[in-house]
Design a protein around this motif. Sequence first.
Motif, PDB file in Angstrom:
ATOM      1  N   SER A 155       0.733  -0.886  -0.195  1.00 26.65           N
ATOM      2  CA  SER A 155       0.063  -0.120   0.172  1.00 26.65           C
ATOM      3  C   SER A 155       1.120   1.252   0.135  1.00 26.65           C
ATOM      4  CB  SER A 155      -1.119  -0.097   1.063  1.00 26.65           C
ATOM      5  OG  SER A 155      -0.316  -0.375   2.721  1.00 26.65           O
ATOM      6  N   VAL A 171      -6.801   7.435   4.086  1.00 25.31           N
ATOM      7  CA  VAL A 171      -7.119   6.981   2.002  1.00 25.31           C
ATOM      8  C   VAL A 171      -5.565   6.624   1.860  1.00 25.31           C
ATOM      9  CG1 VAL A 171      -7.107   8.900   1.733  1.00 25.31           C
ATOM     10  CG2 VAL A 171      -8.309   7.269   0.420  1.00 25.31           C
ATOM     11  N   TYR A 172      -5.996   5.857   1.006  1.00 28.05           N
ATOM     12  CA  TYR A 172      -4.748   5.243   0.498  1.00 28.05           C
ATOM     13  C   TYR A 172      -4.966   3.887  -0.483  1.00 28.05           C
ATOM     14  CZ  TYR A 172      -5.500   1.271   3.202  1.00 28.05           C
ATOM     15  OH  TYR A 172      -5.712  -0.024   3.697  1.00 28.05           O
ATOM     16  N   LYS A 173      -3.420   4.206  -1.428  1.00 28.69           N
ATOM     17  CA  LYS A 173      -4.020   3.013  -2.569  1.00 28.69           C
ATOM     18  C   LYS A 173      -3.785   1.231  -2.395  1.00 28.69           C
ATOM     19  CE  LYS A 173      -1.589   1.584  -6.943  1.00 28.69           C
ATOM     20  NZ  LYS A 173      -0.157   2.443  -7.655  1.00 28.69           N
ATOM     21  N   ILE A 197      -8.685   2.034  -4.205  1.00 27.29           N
ATOM     22  CA  ILE A 197      -8.355   3.060  -3.030  1.00 27.29           C
ATOM     23  C   ILE A 197      -9.480   2.953  -2.103  1.00 27.29           C
ATOM     24  CG2 ILE A 197      -9.115   5.511  -2.805  1.00 27.29           C
ATOM     25  CD1 ILE A 197      -6.330   5.008  -5.399  1.00 27.29           C
ATOM     26  N   GLU A 228      -4.338   6.257  -8.095  1.00 21.04           N
ATOM     27  CA  GLU A 228      -3.130   6.107  -6.787  1.00 21.04           C
ATOM     28  C   GLU A 228      -3.370   7.722  -6.295  1.00 21.04           C
ATOM     29  OE1 GLU A 228       0.143   5.666  -8.473  1.00 21.04           O
ATOM     30  OE2 GLU A 228       0.949   7.076  -9.196  1.00 21.04           O
ATOM     31  N   PRO A 230      -4.894   9.130  -3.985  1.00 21.57           N
ATOM     32  CA  PRO A 230      -6.247   9.679  -3.215  1.00 21.57           C
ATOM     33  C   PRO A 230      -6.159  11.577  -2.172  1.00 21.57           C
ATOM     34  CG  PRO A 230      -5.446   8.214  -2.002  1.00 21.57           C
ATOM     35  CD  PRO A 230      -4.441   8.208  -3.139  1.00 21.57           C
ATOM     36  N   TYR A 243      -7.598  11.850  -7.667  1.00 18.16           N
ATOM     37  CA  TYR A 243      -6.616  10.854  -7.655  1.00 18.16           C
ATOM     38  C   TYR A 243      -5.962  11.414  -9.228  1.00 18.16           C
ATOM     39  CZ  TYR A 243     -10.815   8.900 -10.047  1.00 18.16           C
ATOM     40  OH  TYR A 243     -11.741   9.122 -11.106  1.00 18.16           O
TER      41      TYR A 243
END
Length: 325
Positions: A155, A171-173, A197, A228, A230, A243
Amino acid sequence: MMWSSAIATLTSGIFLLAPGAIASPLKTQGARLVINADFPDPSFVETPEGTWYAFGTNGNGKNVQVATSNDFATWTLLDNDALPNVAAWETNNNHWAPDVIRRNDGKYVLYYSGEAKALLDHHCVGTAVSVGTDPAGPYIPSESPLSCPLDQGGSIDPAGFQDVDGSRYVVYKVDGNSIGNGGDCNNGVEPKKPTPIMLQRVAEDGITPIDGPVAILDRDDNDGPLVEAPNIIFKDGTYYLFYSTHCFTDPNYDVRYATSKSLRGPYVKTNERLLKTGDWGLTSPGGGTVCPCGDRMLFHGFCEDNKRCTYVAQVNLADGKVNLL
């Protein structure tokens, strides 16, 4: 963001940043260069005194770069590393896409992507807390990562968000393209891996997860190999999820947004390319971070070979639409 370490980082000296052509980002038209140095994936935070601090992917000999500004127009790169020491779970290489939030106790939390010792060339989302109340750091990393799904590719690209009720999220990818089948950003060959996401609620300390993460967006054919970088903003009853799509080395890399009436979604993609190659002379703009105030953005773009500078743009959010001014 920086999926591949092929992009070289600069290690020379201290840079005086941002030509004085900008009086204020709230009075500019279009995008303007503000950090004329290799400073990818910029995020920023404002102190109660009104000073801005920006944070960038590793470069200039630092794990996490820091720049500061009093007016969001003229920036100075500081000669300090916000994360001088790393946690036991990560290597000393490739710290990407930092983001900083201010807690209610006055301390700051740094979110970042660190390379996992357990699976090199793959990343986890780490957290760190400032020693004092200086957003420039130093930050002390937590013993364990916040998110580390290495079986899904790891991540990256964390960003903090505080909802209107005061609850905190990250929030992450999920970096699925890192275990893809090759091609563009390692995910251009079928079958393509998902790169969702994720939204993770955290406690007031900004680092302790509450329940599990939920997926709020994923790539489709219109996005190329991935989504990606975000960043969530709430304004006038609408959640805006910014994003980037495609590969960061691709001219198709851009900044887009989706909207929702609920933080947890569903988010509806507008597929509007808010920033793209050719706009104001930009090349592969991405990694856009929008101020919680909803009126300004920092993002990066290639300004030279293997050098991604930071730019500013004024934005307007209204009625579920985003406009660049």
